[in-house]
Design an enzyme around this catalytic site. Structure first.
Site, mmCIF file in Angstrom:
data_model
loop_
_atom_site.group_PDB
_atom_site.id
_atom_site.type_symbol
_atom_site.label_atom_id
_atom_site.label_comp_id
_atom_site.label_asym_id
_atom_site.label_seq_id
_atom_site.Cartn_x
_atom_site.Cartn_y
_atom_site.Cartn_z
ATOM 1 N N TRP A 182 0.901 -1.101 0.011
ATOM 2 C CA TRP A 182 0.105 -0.074 -0.007
ATOM 3 C C TRP A 182 0.740 1.259 0.213
ATOM 4 O O TRP A 182 1.834 1.358 0.610
ATOM 5 C CB TRP A 182 -0.916 -0.028 1.115
ATOM 6 N N GLU A 223 -3.011 -3.003 -2.360
ATOM 7 C CA GLU A 223 -4.290 -2.199 -1.642
ATOM 8 C C GLU A 223 -4.750 -1.004 -1.972
ATOM 9 O O GLU A 223 -3.660 -0.126 -2.397
ATOM 10 C CB GLU A 223 -4.007 -2.123 -0.065
ATOM 11 N N LYS A 225 -6.985 2.673 -2.586
ATOM 12 C CA LYS A 225 -7.605 3.807 -1.375
ATOM 13 C C LYS A 225 -7.888 4.887 -2.156
ATOM 14 O O LYS A 225 -7.540 5.236 -3.175
ATOM 15 C CB LYS A 225 -6.270 4.477 -0.598
ATOM 16 N N ASP A 257 -9.595 -2.764 1.709
ATOM 17 C CA ASP A 257 -9.674 -2.394 3.330
ATOM 18 C C ASP A 257 -11.004 -1.470 3.214
ATOM 19 O O ASP A 257 -11.426 -0.655 2.394
ATOM 20 C CB ASP A 257 -8.555 -1.266 3.494
ATOM 21 N N HIS A 260 -11.780 2.272 2.719
ATOM 22 C CA HIS A 260 -11.023 2.858 1.486
ATOM 23 C C HIS A 260 -12.044 3.041 0.486
ATOM 24 O O HIS A 260 -11.532 3.299 -0.632
ATOM 25 C CB HIS A 260 -9.700 2.007 1.145
ATOM 26 N N HIS A 284 -8.691 -5.842 4.536
ATOM 27 C CA HIS A 284 -8.189 -5.264 5.818
ATOM 28 C C HIS A 284 -9.548 -4.981 6.474
ATOM 29 O O HIS A 284 -10.450 -4.256 5.893
ATOM 30 C CB HIS A 284 -7.456 -3.971 5.440
ATOM 31 N N ASP A 292 -11.763 7.279 6.590
ATOM 32 C CA ASP A 292 -10.923 6.120 6.832
ATOM 33 C C ASP A 292 -10.352 6.311 8.304
ATOM 34 O O ASP A 292 -9.153 6.252 8.300
ATOM 35 C CB ASP A 292 -9.851 6.089 5.777
ATOM 36 N N ASP A 294 -10.388 4.378 10.742
ATOM 37 C CA ASP A 294 -9.642 3.178 11.320
ATOM 38 C C ASP A 294 -9.898 2.991 13.030
ATOM 39 O O ASP A 294 -9.188 2.726 13.825
ATOM 40 C CB ASP A 294 -8.082 3.250 11.431
ATOM 41 N N ASP A 324 -6.993 -4.210 10.479
ATOM 42 C CA ASP A 324 -6.310 -2.889 10.269
ATOM 43 C C ASP A 324 -7.186 -1.687 10.774
ATOM 44 O O ASP A 324 -7.974 -1.046 10.378
ATOM 45 C CB ASP A 324 -6.044 -2.571 8.908
HETATM 46 C C1 RNT Z 1 -3.747 2.964 5.014
HETATM 47 C C2 RNT Z 1 -3.947 1.697 4.682
HETATM 48 C C3 RNT Z 1 -2.901 0.572 5.292
HETATM 49 C C4 RNT Z 1 -2.243 1.174 6.787
HETATM 50 C C5 RNT Z 1 -1.347 0.112 7.212
HETATM 51 C C6 RNT Z 1 -0.603 0.739 8.332
HETATM 52 O O1 RNT Z 1 -4.896 3.749 4.944
HETATM 53 O O2 RNT Z 1 -5.120 0.955 5.320
HETATM 54 O O3 RNT Z 1 -3.086 -0.635 5.237
HETATM 55 O O4 RNT Z 1 -3.446 0.985 7.517
HETATM 56 O O5 RNT Z 1 -0.471 -0.318 6.274
HETATM 57 ZN ZN ZN Z 2 -5.341 -0.935 5.070
#
Ligand code: RNT
Ligand code: ZN
Length: 416
Positions: A182, A223, A225, A257, A260, A284, A292, A294, A324
């Site tokens: 990523w 990955e 985004k 993810d 994203h 993720h 995003d 998290d 994640d």
């Molecule tokens: C970032 C991505 C990525 C990170 C990690 C730390 O938006 O989700 O996967 O969260 O690599």
């Molecule tokens: Zn991620």
């Protein structure tokens, strides 16, 4: 076996659901636990801030600042998680001897030997991530897409170094390593060239993958985004880019993810779409709140829906699952434990769903009954099945977990 479970088992059995089998199945499904919840994505190889358009918010005391502390915390958290775990590392968590340092382009397996030891002792495989953020070789926010060839080469070399390390993990642990790429490369404002960075990203990935590696041992993922902080207008690794790259490069998996995408886009719906075309995909699992963000994964609607899709598409062996998220506003161990347990709950809930019967109702066009049955299932005695799973895994209930974490906080975290 307690009485509540006996009753629950009977009730589910009337629907044709075998809860004993569901529990047995869940014990075999590996879920990858991200090391970066333990220290707010800081790592051990740099001093500077967290960059790449991601952000950890909060300032809860007791954060791990050394490999020993991170391992100690993780170990404690792992003891409170039922089921099969895998360790998920970032390259920035390399462990150096005193006075030693290796920049990211020249990292070697030996810099992760202590992690291998940690994982092996606990019977875990390891997943891996090159770290394309928080580093002074990021120029104008760009790494693998940089127009500066020296910068781009540095990051290509990082990718190659990580492939070697990923293969080492797989060989050492005997479990294939999922290596996820990523990058946060992109622009805050309207770019003049959207193609150039993507062509360079494509070329960089191809150069990384040109290094020979065993595709059975290392599962390379890309990955996507949609945007990052300070990278709102354009990201090179968009959804279309990564899907197309994975589709056209043998052995490369797309990684989704669920933080994203645009807020009304659902990854649960994307899982079966991708399973029509890709032999394997990766996830993720996170909880985006408005962006995003998290947040810690909970047992909420979309989390359950994602797990259901994996189970009812018969995808448990085709979908690599990793957590994640990073919350620095609450006890970090509790964040780890709650998120991990939430995903396990979601999987168990999916495994306790009469998926075939429900699909049949859909095929018969009986959407009326389908709605009623799906609503009814929400109030089934699932809690008793979850409790039985915890009992079989020899792991305490959530309140007992919290009591243990609070004691650990007082004894260890607050003394740091
Ligand atoms: C970032 C991505 C990525 C990170 C990690 C730390 O938006 O989700 O996967 O969260 O690599
Ligand atoms: Zn991620």
């Amino acid at each position: 076996m307690n009485q509540e479970y006996t009753l629950a088992r009977e009730k589910y059995a009337q629907l044709g659901v075998d809860t004993d089998q569901a529990i047995a199945c869940l014990k075999q499904i590996p879920v990858s636990l991200h090391c970066w919840q333990g220290d707010d994505v800081t790592g051990f190889d740099h001093q500077g801030p967290l960059t790449g358009g991601i952000q950890t918010t909060g300032n809860y005391p007791g954060k791990a600042t050394t490999p020993e502390q991170l391992m100690q915390d993780m170990d404690k958290a792992l003891q409170l998680m039922p089921g099969k775990k895998k360790l998920n590392l970032h390259a920035s968590y390399a462990i150096f001897e005193k006075g030693e340092f290796a920049d990211r382009n020249v990292l070697e397996p030996k810099h992760f030997a202590k992690w291998v030891e940690f994982a092996k002792e606990r019977g875990m495989g390891i997943d891996f991530n090159p770290t394309y953020f928080s580093h002074d070789k990021i120029k104008d926010g760009l790494t693998l897409t940089s127009p500066d060839e020296e910068i781009r080469t540095f990051w290509i070399d990082h990718g190659k170094a990580c492939l070697r390390i990923a293969e080492y993990f797989a060989k050492e642990t005997g479990v294939p390593c999922v290596m996820n790429i990523w990058i946060g490369d992109g622009f805050k404002d309207i770019p003049a060239d959207r193609l150039g960075p993507r062509m360079r990203y494509k070329d960089s990935l191809e150069q990384i993958l040109s290094q020979p590696y065993d595709k059975k041992l290392v599962k390379v993922c890309v990955e996507s985004k949609v945007f990052g902080i300070g990278v709102e207008s354009y990201t090179a690794g968009s959804g279309e880019f990564t899907l197309s790259f994975a589709a056209t490069h043998e052995g490369v998996l797309p990684l989704m993810d669920n933080g994203h995408y645009h807020p009304t886009e659902m990854v649960s719906d994307k899982i079966p779409a991708l399973l029509c075309f890709y032999p394997e995909i990766a996830l993720h699992i996170t909880r985006p709140v408005r962006w995003d963000s998290d947040h810690v994964v909970l047992f909420d609607d979309e989390t359950r829906e994602m797990a259901k899709e994996i189970v009812r598409c018969d995808g448990l062996e085709r979908v690599y699952m990793a957590l994640d998220y990073f919350d620095a506003g609450i006890n970090r161990l509790s964040a780890w434990v709650t998120g991990f347990r939430s995903w396990q709950k979601a999987l168990l809930f999916a495994l306790c769903t009469p998926n075939q019967q429900l699909a049949q109702l859909q095929d018969q066009g009986n959407m009326t009954r389908l709605m009623v049955e799906q609503e009814e299932l929400k109030l089934y005695p699932f809690g008793a099945v979850w409790e039985e799973y915890l009992r079989q895994c020899d792991v305490p209930g959530s309140r007992e977990c919290l009591a243990e974490i609070e004691a650990y906080e007082a004894e260890v975290l607050l003394k740091r």
